[in-house]
Write a protein that holds these residues in place. Structure first.
Motif, short mmCIF file in Angstrom:
data_model
loop_
_atom_site.label_atom_id
_atom_site.label_comp_id
_atom_site.label_asym_id
_atom_site.label_seq_id
_atom_site.Cartn_x
_atom_site.Cartn_y
_atom_site.Cartn_z
N ALA A 33 -8.99 -0.34 -5.56
CA ALA A 33 -10.44 -0.35 -5.75
C ALA A 33 -10.82 0.47 -6.97
O ALA A 33 -11.71 0.09 -7.75
CB ALA A 33 -11.13 0.20 -4.50
N GLN A 77 -12.10 -2.86 2.70
CA GLN A 77 -11.63 -2.61 4.06
C GLN A 77 -12.28 -3.58 5.05
O GLN A 77 -11.62 -4.10 5.96
CB GLN A 77 -11.94 -1.17 4.47
CG GLN A 77 -11.09 -0.12 3.79
CD GLN A 77 -11.42 1.26 4.30
OE1 GLN A 77 -10.99 1.67 5.37
NE2 GLN A 77 -12.21 1.99 3.53
N TYR A 122 -14.13 0.15 -2.18
CA TYR A 122 -13.04 0.36 -1.21
C TYR A 122 -13.52 0.07 0.21
O TYR A 122 -12.84 -0.59 1.00
CB TYR A 122 -12.55 1.80 -1.33
CG TYR A 122 -11.52 2.22 -0.30
CD1 TYR A 122 -10.40 1.45 -0.03
CD2 TYR A 122 -11.68 3.42 0.40
CE1 TYR A 122 -9.47 1.85 0.92
CE2 TYR A 122 -10.75 3.83 1.33
CZ TYR A 122 -9.64 3.03 1.59
OH TYR A 122 -8.73 3.43 2.53
N LEU A 160 -4.83 0.71 -1.20
CA LEU A 160 -6.02 -0.10 -1.39
C LEU A 160 -7.12 0.68 -2.10
O LEU A 160 -7.86 0.13 -2.92
CB LEU A 160 -6.52 -0.62 -0.03
CG LEU A 160 -7.75 -1.54 -0.07
CD1 LEU A 160 -7.45 -2.81 -0.84
CD2 LEU A 160 -8.22 -1.86 1.33
N ARG A 161 -7.21 1.97 -1.81
CA ARG A 161 -8.23 2.79 -2.49
C ARG A 161 -7.93 2.90 -3.98
O ARG A 161 -8.85 2.89 -4.80
CB ARG A 161 -8.29 4.17 -1.86
CG ARG A 161 -9.52 4.97 -2.30
CD ARG A 161 -9.52 6.37 -1.73
NE ARG A 161 -10.78 7.03 -2.02
CZ ARG A 161 -10.95 8.35 -1.99
NH1 ARG A 161 -9.93 9.13 -1.68
NH2 ARG A 161 -12.12 8.89 -2.27
N ASP A 162 -6.66 2.98 -4.33
CA ASP A 162 -6.29 3.01 -5.75
C ASP A 162 -6.60 1.68 -6.42
O ASP A 162 -7.01 1.63 -7.58
CB ASP A 162 -4.81 3.35 -5.90
CG ASP A 162 -4.49 4.77 -5.45
OD1 ASP A 162 -5.33 5.65 -5.70
OD2 ASP A 162 -3.43 4.98 -4.85
N ILE A 201 -13.53 6.50 4.19
CA ILE A 201 -13.34 6.93 2.80
C ILE A 201 -13.05 8.42 2.79
O ILE A 201 -13.92 9.23 3.15
CB ILE A 201 -14.58 6.62 1.95
CG1 ILE A 201 -14.86 5.12 1.95
CG2 ILE A 201 -14.40 7.13 0.53
CD1 ILE A 201 -16.14 4.73 1.27
N SER A 256 -16.20 3.20 -7.00
CA SER A 256 -14.93 2.64 -6.52
C SER A 256 -14.80 2.84 -5.01
O SER A 256 -14.23 2.00 -4.32
CB SER A 256 -13.75 3.28 -7.25
OG SER A 256 -13.47 4.58 -6.76
N ASP A 257 -15.33 3.95 -4.48
CA ASP A 257 -15.29 4.16 -3.04
C ASP A 257 -16.19 3.16 -2.31
O ASP A 257 -15.89 2.73 -1.20
CB ASP A 257 -15.71 5.59 -2.70
CG ASP A 257 -14.60 6.59 -2.95
OD1 ASP A 257 -13.43 6.16 -3.07
OD2 ASP A 257 -14.88 7.80 -3.04
N GLU A 303 0.80 -1.22 0.00
CA GLU A 303 0.00 0.00 0.00
C GLU A 303 0.83 1.27 0.00
O GLU A 303 0.32 2.35 -0.25
CB GLU A 303 -0.96 -0.01 1.19
CG GLU A 303 -2.06 -1.04 1.05
CD GLU A 303 -3.28 -0.69 1.88
OE1 GLU A 303 -3.44 0.47 2.26
OE2 GLU A 303 -4.08 -1.60 2.12
#
Length: 767
Positions: free
Chosen positions: A371, A399, A395, A367-369, A410, A391-392, A362
């Protein structure tokens, strides 16, 4: 549901509703069926079902066509579905990249990219041989490089900003090389902005002999020294400031040295710090330069002309991949590797990139990227805001997979669109998007390489099974979304997963949707199976054959809808399956409590789509040959035909020419008597059948009103009407229609009725 849809013809010819005794919107349930506990996110299961309404097969297919990803887009050689707009068959058709080369067994080759690291790993001197090798193949875009050289000579320190893998490190080294700075020392990337000046200290050992130009020569005849610091780490509270650069410039001037610092496009820089933008040269120029260091000019020209090379360049590869490709081409020219290895390199490079994204920790790819990358694969070339929004959602689910005790967090702000798209090797552009209210212009995001979405989804599904629970939950959320685009992309995503691992996709996603009591879920299952079949997933027809005779009526509903979409490529099998389903349905025709009116309507709509598909002639011939069969088959044929006659070009009921009328006009123009006579016979049968007379006359009135606004429609209708009169009853029916029908909004009959009436025989001869 998109727009207003005309009522479909049911077994008794008129508009049909739900099955007797059915729950509102559910269409009823066969005895003994278990109803799954499905609830909308914003209400109970009962409330959700009351709001849930079946979308007509025609409008559902229109949404599928409008919103399918570009790898599954419509074209002139559609394999299923279709209308006749501007001579094109509008259905779900072939993408160029969904064959086994992308969706089959993953390629096992791995290529390395030597000497092309994006950052220096530790402090140390760059070997002179490395600099010479880079200089031999270095190319620039325009005159900007010379401007950067002048700026570095003047300021002593230069901040070079560019995306990863655009050649920014090579550019930094070549700037120092152009100034004749030698040796070049690579500084540890852990250097902080505050400690920058301390890194530029004189070394005890004298610099080696120079190899550059005289511009780097010190007053005493020595050589200027060079420093390169790649990927300077900055963050909020630790920005690169002007004072840091001024202090560094003073230290560099003391020892007659130069330094280039590379940063990403989102580095935290103080306002007074002016970074120079690095714009990479064209991939074709870089490839040619690398090839010229290995081969004579005639060989270079031959290699650049290879179809495999042109295809590679079309996919927007990074410069590190271009350099590695040049090495492979050199080996190919020497006879060391095969042409197949050259052809495979582009896809292998893409696979390696996707693996890199999801194997990085990470600190490199958050991880958000990750997603966002998955969401972009699902919504490739779709609206960026929608992709980011969903995508959020993914995410948060990821999680929870990592730690169920954690409340998903988020960030609302802070993620830059440019940073996300650069990481994803994607671009944004303005384009029109289809909506229920017509096309609207939106900002879209798309991978540079259209194969990326397929490769990425395959990698996530098969290479990272721990992500499946979150991915499945996410797809179920998408299937509940009110936006047709979102539901369609959920289906296309599942189609790719099914192509990769059919048993898992069926068990985890498709079958739960297919047995849902909600129409929208079942429709997503239909689209998933349709698109999965389209991209080459085996056994989809076998699944539909089994479901068409299943005890669970929901599975039968899914099978009928899917037959309508994949049927044109196998019309004989589809028609046989629809007839069998109709015969089974009509066993209860005399019992209003058991007869499934909704399923009868679905069967007629399926026949409608088959008639308006690329297999129209074969379907028409089959219908004509079975008009004298039992009531069930006759209703299937006439119901589907009347429904098809309602459809207009562009779905414009007021001004669009009816598709069947256009078909008839083309048949006359091309002397296709089979089609022309077949359409006329079906019209006569529909008008003369007590179950369909009312619906057929209603459609014919609409055609007359369209003819009042369209000369083309009037000519075609004037040619058709005389062929519908073969008995006194038929003559009386049509003359009465034309003499008594009102105009629009209660106005007097349009003038076209008089002209059309003149095309009928003035006095019908006796039998």
């Amino acid at each position: 549901m998109s727009g207003q849809e005309p009522p479909a013809a049911g077994p008794a010819g008129g508009p049909t509703g739900g099955a007797p005794g059915a729950a509102p919107g559910s269409g009823g349930t066969a005895p003994g069926e278990a109803i799954p506990d499905e609830a909308a996110r914003d209400g109970s299961a009962e409330e959700s079902e009351e709001r849930d309404q079946p979308q007509t097969a025609w409008s559902a297919r229109r949404d599928l066509v409008d919103h399918s990803p570009r790898t599954m887009k419509v074209g002139t050689h559609s394999r299923f579905g279709g209308g006749y707009t501007e001579g094109d068959q509008h259905g779900v058709s072939g993408g160029r990249v969904t064959g086994d080369v992308v969706m089959g067994t993953k390629t096992v080759h791995h290529w390395s990219f030597p000497g092309l690291s994006t950052a220096a790993s530790a402090s140390g001197e760059i070997p002179r041989g490395t600099l010479e090798r880079l200089a031999a193949s270095f190319v620039t875009a325009g005159d900007t490089f010379d401007d950067l050289v002048d700026r570095l000579r003047r300021d002593r320190v230069l901040v070079l900003s560019g995306a990863r893998f655009t050649g920014r490190r090579t550019a930094a080294l070549m700037l120092l090389h152009r100034l004749g700075a030698t040796p070049v020392l690579a500084l540890d990337r852990d250097t902080t902005p505050g400690s920058l000046a301390d890194r530029f200290t004189a070394r005890d050992d004298p610099p080696g002999p120079g190899t550059g130009t005289d511009t780097g020569t010190t007053p005493g005849g020595g050589r200027a020294r060079g420093y390169v610091l790649c990927d300077l780490a900055t963050r909020r509270g630790n920005a690169l400031r002007e004072t840091h650069l001024l202090g560094a410039a003073d230290r560099l001037a003391e020892q007659d040295a130069y330094a280039v610092i590379t940063v990403g496009p989102t580095a935290v820089l103080e306002d007074d710090v002016s970074a120079a933008d690095w714009r990479p040269p064209a991939a074709e120029d870089v490839l040619a330069a690398h090839l010229r260091t290995r081969s004579p000019e005639e060989t270079v020209e031959r290699l650049l002309g290879l179809p495999e090379v042109k295809e590679f360049l079309d996919h927007g590869h990074q410069l590190r991949e271009v350099a590695a490709f040049a090495q492979l081409l050199g080996r190919y020219a020497a006879g060391e590797v095969t042409e197949q290895a050259v052809a495979d390199f582009s896809l292998v490079s893409l696979e390696n990139q996707v693996q890199e994204w999801f194997e990085e920790d990470e600190s490199v790819v958050h991880l958000r990227d990750k997603a966002f990358l998955i969401a972009l694969a699902a919504f490739d070339d779709g609206p960026y805001a929608l992709t980011a929004e969903l995508s959020d959602l993914l995410y948060g689910l990821l999680q929870q997979t990592e730690n169920r005790a954690t409340v998903p967090v988020i960030p609302v702000f802070g993620t830059h669109i440019g940073k996300r798209l650069q990481l994803a090797r994607a671009e944004r552009h303005e384009a029109e998007e289809h909506t229920e209210w017509g096309p609207v212009t939106q900002t879209k995001a798309a991978f540079h390489d259209e194969r990326a979405s397929l490769v990425l989804l395959r990698e996530v599904w098969t290479g990272h099974p721990s992500a499946r629970p979150a991915l499945v939950a996410w797809l179920r959320h998408l299937a509940d979304d009110g936006r047709p685009l979102v539901r369609t992309r959920a289906a296309s995503t599942v189609a790719v997963l099914a192509r990769t691992d059919l048993p898992s996709a069926m068990a985890l996603v498709i079958e739960p949707w297919a047995t849902s009591n909600l129409f929208r879920h079942r429709l997503v299952a239909v689209n998933s199976l349709t698109l999965a079949h389209h991209i080459g997933t085996p056994n989809i027809p076998r699944i539909l054959d089994d479901w068409s005779t299943a005890e669970d009526r929901r599975l039968r509903w899914v099978a009928v809808r899917a037959y309508a979409l994949i049927g044109p490529e196998r019309p004989a099998q589809a028609l046989a399956a629809l007839r069998d389903a109709t015969r089974a349905l009509y066993r209860h025709f005399g019992d209003p409590d058991d007869f499934d009116v909704e399923m009868a309507r679905e069967l007629a709509e399926a026949m409608e789509l088959l008639l308006l598909s690329p297999a129209d002639t074969e379907v028409l011939t089959d219908l004509l040959s079975r008009l004298d069969d039992e009531r069930a088959v006759r209703d299937l044929s006439l119901g589907g035909f009347v429904n098809a006659c309602r459809r207009t070009e562009g779905d414009d009921r007021r001004y669009g020419t009816p598709l069947v009328l256009s078909w008839y006009a083309r048949a006359l123009a091309h002397d296709d008597r089979t089609a022309a006579q077949g359409i006329a016979r079906l019209w006569r049968e529909a008008l003369g059948d007590p179950h369909y007379t009312g619906s057929a006359l209603e459609v014919l009135r609409d055609w007359v009103l369209i003819a009042s606004r369209s000369t083309t429609a009037e000519w075609a209708l004037a040619a058709l009407l005389p062929t519908l009169v073969a008995t006194p009853t038929e003559h009386q029916r049509l003359t009465h229609l034309l003499r008594t029908m009102p105009g629009e909004d209660g106005n007097p009959p349009p003038e076209v009725t008089t002209r059309l009436l003149s095309t009928l025989p003035p006095r019908f001869p006796p039998r």
